[in-house]
Design a protein around this motif. Structure first.
Motif, PDB file in Angstrom:
ATOM      1  N   SER A 284     -21.892 -39.681  35.954  1.00 45.27           N
ATOM      2  CA  SER A 284     -21.708 -38.800  34.807  1.00 45.27           C
ATOM      3  C   SER A 284     -22.087 -37.363  35.158  1.00 45.27           C
ATOM      4  CB  SER A 284     -22.551 -39.324  33.649  1.00 45.27           C
ATOM      5  OG  SER A 284     -22.695 -38.358  32.665  1.00 45.27           O
TER       6      SER A 284
ATOM      7  N   ALA B  17     -24.273 -45.044  36.953  1.00 40.24           N
ATOM      8  CA  ALA B  17     -23.379 -44.444  35.964  1.00 40.24           C
ATOM      9  C   ALA B  17     -23.888 -43.056  35.586  1.00 40.24           C
ATOM     10  CB  ALA B  17     -23.279 -45.326  34.732  1.00 40.24           C
ATOM     11  N   GLY B  18     -25.206 -42.920  35.486  1.00 39.42           N
ATOM     12  CA  GLY B  18     -25.786 -41.615  35.184  1.00 39.42           C
ATOM     13  C   GLY B  18     -25.446 -40.594  36.249  1.00 39.42           C
ATOM     14  N   VAL B  19     -25.555 -40.995  37.516  1.00 40.63           N
ATOM     15  CA  VAL B  19     -25.226 -40.088  38.619  1.00 40.63           C
ATOM     16  C   VAL B  19     -23.751 -39.710  38.567  1.00 40.63           C
ATOM     17  CG1 VAL B  19     -25.193 -39.825  41.114  1.00 40.63           C
ATOM     18  CG2 VAL B  19     -27.061 -41.059  40.030  1.00 40.63           C
TER      19      VAL B  19
ATOM     20  N   LEU C 140     -26.570 -48.838  35.467  1.00 38.93           N
ATOM     21  CA  LEU C 140     -26.752 -47.729  34.527  1.00 38.93           C
ATOM     22  C   LEU C 140     -27.168 -46.455  35.251  1.00 38.93           C
ATOM     23  CD1 LEU C 140     -28.517 -49.460  31.528  1.00 38.93           C
ATOM     24  CD2 LEU C 140     -26.407 -48.161  31.436  1.00 38.93           C
ATOM     25  N   ILE C 141     -28.100 -46.593  36.213  1.00 37.00           N
ATOM     26  CA  ILE C 141     -28.553 -45.406  36.935  1.00 37.00           C
ATOM     27  C   ILE C 141     -27.387 -44.799  37.728  1.00 37.00           C
ATOM     28  CG2 ILE C 141     -30.216 -44.533  38.627  1.00 37.00           C
ATOM     29  CD1 ILE C 141     -31.791 -45.543  36.369  1.00 37.00           C
TER      30      ILE C 141
END
Lengths: 218, 193
Positions: B182, B178-180, B175-176
């Motif tokens: 994004s 994926a945040g980067v 998830l982290i």
């Protein structure tokens, strides 16, 4: 979901009612433990209010579909059960979509297509298949209530963190001093991923404590 | 009718408003099958394929529902048609190319509950895209999904070798990242209409 199906007994009277309720709310929380229903969880939680509305809409659909699936569980042939569940869910989602539109146009715009997308929320189909299709109406209702409120709880957790850090407010009321530099990134999609990651970390940490200690946590 | 050019519809759907990284659609397969680059690309291909077919069907249904004046049936009709399409596509591929069928495996039936597909149908209706725009939109969304999935798979293959604290292993570190990813995609914002 599979894990839950395997561990939860299918018989009507083997677990207490409170147990069924607490399972959804906490022990098998749909978001933090089962990691289901990620799309709405991330997409509409840029404010606590949006998260709450989405959570309540999902809970409503879950309650209705679980009840109906449980009522019809003997009538629906096994081969077409998934299609039947999807039809039942889609009907209630359409109703919710119109209800929200009637109550508040503004909210309907904020949630956008995500109200319609409740139909493909894996939590709802998952509960219909794993629980409602083999349990009594009363227990299915309790299960839906537990899972639904667990979902609301998770959305509120995410929504409030993102709203406080991103716009300095909570449910529209300013909670941080004026001088606070807003973290705009929290409102952006990236903030959703980060916040969910952090919450999952918090929950993983809590779960590592001895089992009984978790019950006292909020 | 909507006058946006086909190119801008495409760039918007694939990069600027990437379905996975900006709209959070199709997160389940994004987290579930992004472990290996090869499976990720195949899954992306299957999703793109179904998206285009679903988009064509949705365009037809929308016109039909307008004709009989029953907009409240929209959601139900879309869901049923997408489920049926996936089923037909599955049977068709099984008959014509058993190799491809085996390669796609379980992913094909799972596409039915992929919210990105339903979202393509709903968005194109909401934005009043015409027929060509709808197809280009579906193609862009599908390719954008594939791109995000493959980038993520590449990241995760590298992460396998990195030493990650045990607390954040698994979903959390995904998830982290994926945040980067994004955040990186926000750089495309200027390209859009």
């Amino acid at each position: 979901m599979e894990h839950h199906t395997a561990t939860s007994p299918t018989a009507d009277d083997s677990a207490g009612d409170t147990d069924v309720f607490i399972t959804g709310l906490w022990r098998q929380n749909p978001v933090f433990v089962q990691v289901l229903g990620m799309c709405p969880t991330l997409a509409v939680t840029n404010s606590a209010l949006n998260g709450l509305a989405m959570g309540l809409a999902t809970t409503f659909v879950l309650l209705m579909s679980n009840t109906l699936v449980s009522l019809l569980r003997k009538a629906i042939p096994r081969q077409v059960r998934i299609a039947s569940y999807i039809l039942i869910i889609a009907t209630f989602v359409t109703a919710v979509d119109y209800i929200i539109q009637a109550l508040s146009l503004e909210l309907h715009k904020a949630l956008g297509a995500f109200v319609s997308l409740i139909v493909v929320n894996c939590i709802i189909l998952g509960r219909a298949e794993a629980f409602a299709s083999r349990n009594s109406v009363r227990r299915s209702l309790l299960d839906a209530l537990g899972m639904g409120l667990g979902f609301v709880f998770a959305l509120l957790c995410l929504g409030s963190v993102r709203e406080i850090l991103g716009s300095g407010t909570l449910v529209g009321i300013a909670v941080l001093p004026d001088g606070f530099e807003k973290w705009v990134v929290m409102l952006l999609p990236a903030g959703g991923f980060f916040t969910l990651g952090l919450w999952l970390m918090v929950f993983k940490r809590i779960k590592r404590e001895p089992p009984r200690a978790t019950e006292t946590q909020p | 009718m909507n006058e946006t050019s086909l190119w801008s519809v495409f760039v918007n759907a694939s990069l600027v408003n990437n379905f996975v990284l900006a709209y959070f659609l199709g997160i389940c397969p994004f987290l579930g099958v992004s472990g290996k680059l090869a499976t990720a690309s195949r899954m992306g291909g299957a999703v793109t394929f179904v998206m285009i077919i679903a988009s064509v069907c949705a365009y037809g249904i929308h016109a039909l529902l307008l004709l009989i004046d029953a907009p409240y049936l929209q959601l139900i009709a879309y869901v049923v048609v997408i489920a049926a399409t996936v089923q037909i596509v599955e049977m068709f591929i099984k008959k014509t190319s058993p190799t491809l069928f085996r390669a796609l495996g379980i992913f094909l039936p799972l596409i039915t509950t992929n919210c990105a597909i339903l979202a393509v149908a709903l968005f194109q209706t909401n934005r009043a895209y015409d027929f060509m725009q709808s197809i280009v939109f579906a193609l862009g969304a599908g390719l954008g999904f594939t791109l995000a999935l493959m980038l993520m798979a590449g990241l995760r293959e590298k992460l396998e070798l990195a030493s990650v604290p045990s607390l954040v292993q698994g979903t959390i570190v995904t998830l982290i990242s994926a945040g980067v990813l994004s955040l990186a995609f926000m750089g495309f914002a200027g390209l859009g209409a």
